[in-house]
Design an enzyme around this catalytic site. Structure first.
Site, mmCIF file in Angstrom:
data_model
loop_
_atom_site.group_PDB
_atom_site.id
_atom_site.type_symbol
_atom_site.label_atom_id
_atom_site.label_comp_id
_atom_site.label_asym_id
_atom_site.label_seq_id
_atom_site.Cartn_x
_atom_site.Cartn_y
_atom_site.Cartn_z
ATOM 1 N N ASN A 9 0.870 -4.695 13.185
ATOM 2 C CA ASN A 9 0.701 -4.158 11.832
ATOM 3 C C ASN A 9 1.023 -5.291 10.867
ATOM 4 O O ASN A 9 2.184 -5.640 10.678
ATOM 5 C CB ASN A 9 1.652 -2.962 11.631
ATOM 6 C CG ASN A 9 1.633 -2.430 10.208
ATOM 7 O OD1 ASN A 9 0.749 -2.760 9.420
ATOM 8 N ND2 ASN A 9 2.615 -1.606 9.880
ATOM 9 N N LYS A 11 0.723 -5.422 7.687
ATOM 10 C CA LYS A 11 1.243 -4.984 6.378
ATOM 11 C C LYS A 11 0.558 -5.792 5.256
ATOM 12 O O LYS A 11 -0.583 -6.213 5.436
ATOM 13 C CB LYS A 11 2.772 -5.080 6.351
ATOM 14 C CG LYS A 11 3.407 -4.322 7.533
ATOM 15 C CD LYS A 11 4.891 -4.104 7.391
ATOM 16 C CE LYS A 11 5.409 -3.364 8.610
ATOM 17 N NZ LYS A 11 6.832 -3.027 8.508
ATOM 18 N N HIS A 96 2.966 5.821 8.393
ATOM 19 C CA HIS A 96 4.022 4.797 8.436
ATOM 20 C C HIS A 96 5.107 5.132 7.418
ATOM 21 O O HIS A 96 4.820 5.628 6.330
ATOM 22 C CB HIS A 96 3.427 3.413 8.156
ATOM 23 C CG HIS A 96 4.352 2.297 8.535
ATOM 24 N ND1 HIS A 96 5.403 1.921 7.732
ATOM 25 C CD2 HIS A 96 4.405 1.512 9.635
ATOM 26 C CE1 HIS A 96 6.059 0.936 8.337
ATOM 27 N NE2 HIS A 96 5.479 0.666 9.486
ATOM 28 N N GLU A 98 6.733 3.390 5.453
ATOM 29 C CA GLU A 98 6.573 2.749 4.143
ATOM 30 C C GLU A 98 5.620 3.548 3.262
ATOM 31 O O GLU A 98 5.825 3.672 2.055
ATOM 32 C CB GLU A 98 6.080 1.306 4.330
ATOM 33 C CG GLU A 98 7.173 0.417 4.919
ATOM 34 C CD GLU A 98 6.670 -0.792 5.678
ATOM 35 O OE1 GLU A 98 7.507 -1.498 6.262
ATOM 36 O OE2 GLU A 98 5.446 -1.033 5.707
ATOM 37 N N GLU A 168 9.116 4.910 15.272
ATOM 38 C CA GLU A 168 9.728 3.800 14.552
ATOM 39 C C GLU A 168 10.973 4.285 13.826
ATOM 40 O O GLU A 168 10.862 4.934 12.782
ATOM 41 C CB GLU A 168 8.740 3.223 13.529
ATOM 42 C CG GLU A 168 7.497 2.629 14.144
ATOM 43 C CD GLU A 168 6.823 1.642 13.193
ATOM 44 O OE1 GLU A 168 6.609 0.497 13.598
ATOM 45 O OE2 GLU A 168 6.543 2.016 12.041
ATOM 46 N N GLY A 174 12.167 -4.073 10.195
ATOM 47 C CA GLY A 174 12.388 -5.269 9.382
ATOM 48 C C GLY A 174 13.846 -5.556 9.083
ATOM 49 O O GLY A 174 14.156 -6.415 8.262
ATOM 50 N N SER A 214 11.654 -3.883 14.813
ATOM 51 C CA SER A 214 12.268 -5.160 15.216
ATOM 52 C C SER A 214 12.100 -5.432 16.712
ATOM 53 O O SER A 214 13.013 -5.891 17.382
ATOM 54 C CB SER A 214 13.739 -5.212 14.792
ATOM 55 O OG SER A 214 13.846 -5.105 13.381
#
Length: 252
Positions: A9, A11, A96, A98, A168, A174, A214
């Site tokens: 991904n 991003k 996702h 985000e 996730e 991250g 991660s």
């Protein structure tokens, strides 16, 4: 036998020229040294059509990072599932954390996106996962169950066959923090269990469930050794060919 998959991904990274260069490098590397798993790269919309022209999709599948919740029309700035499919892409990431957090995407909204993506022949990588607070309160199971029930458990078993789940933990995206292999396996097994309750054991056994958060070359082998972890959805480490290949090679 369910598919083992490593998906990248990107991003909001890589201008078009850099993105093409990375995709070409990955294509050459994996053509020379064939992977032991399915590989997908999910890129920004503007990269898709350019990258599709030279990517060998028998080796690396191509996907988008999002699509609209509408089929077409006066929705300035949106990109439809049909447009994504027309570039040559086969996959789309939906749900996702985000998108949920920064763009207020609700389960109901995601349900619409999933239906439209499937209608247009895309395979959906559907993301679920809990926050640090929810993990601290031991609510991770109820969170992922609610996310599945809210957006994908309305599908028929035939439709659900085109869903790849990506677990996730939001606290590990991250941050450098990673769920231990045992923590990840526990919740992957739980997710497979609730899919079995909904659709039966055969569907559950055939559903790929990826770990994201991660994941890097140094921990991928340990994570992928677990029976219910079928690969990874990779963020930062997918932006360097050597790092991404290191994770892919964890299947060897």
């Amino acid at each position: 036998m369910r598919k083992k998959i490593v998906a990248g991904n990107w991003k909001m990274n890589m201008n078009l020229q850099d993105g093409i260069a990375l995709a070409k490098e990955l294509n050459e590397t994996l053509t020379a040294d064939k992977p032991n798993c399915g590989v997908v790269i999910c890129t920004p919309f503007i990269h898709l059509a350019s990258i599709a022209q030279f990517l060998d999709q028998d080796i690396i599948g191509l996907g988008a990072e999002n699509c609209a919740d509408k089929e077409k029309g006066a929705f300035t700035g949106e990109v439809s599932a049909e447009m994504v499919k027309s570039t040559g892409a086969q996959y789309v990431i939906l749900g996702h954390s985000e998108r949920r957090e920064y763009y207020a995407e609700t389960p109901e909204f995601l349900k619409e996106k999933v239906l439209i993506a499937l209608k247009n022949g895309l395979k959906v990588i559907f993301c679920i996962g809990e926050s640090y607070e929810e993990r601290k309160d031991n609510k991770q199971n109820e969170v992922v169950k609610a996310e599945l029930e809210g957006s994908v458990f309305n599908l028929s078993a035939e439709e659900f066959a085109n869903i790849i789940i990506a677990y996730e933990p939001i606290w590990a995206i991250g941050t450098g923090m990673t769920a231990t292999a045992e923590q990840a396996e526990d919740i992957h097994a739980y997710i497979r269990g609730i899919i079995a309750e909904k659709y039966g054991a055969e569907v559950a056994e055939n559903t790929s469930i990826l770990y994201g958060g991660s994941c890097k070359p140094s921990n991928a082998r340990e994570l992928f050794a677990k029976p219910d972890i079928d690969g990874g959805l990779i963020g930062g480490a997918s932006l360097k060919a050597a790092d991404f290949k290191g994770i892919i090679d964890a299947w060897k």
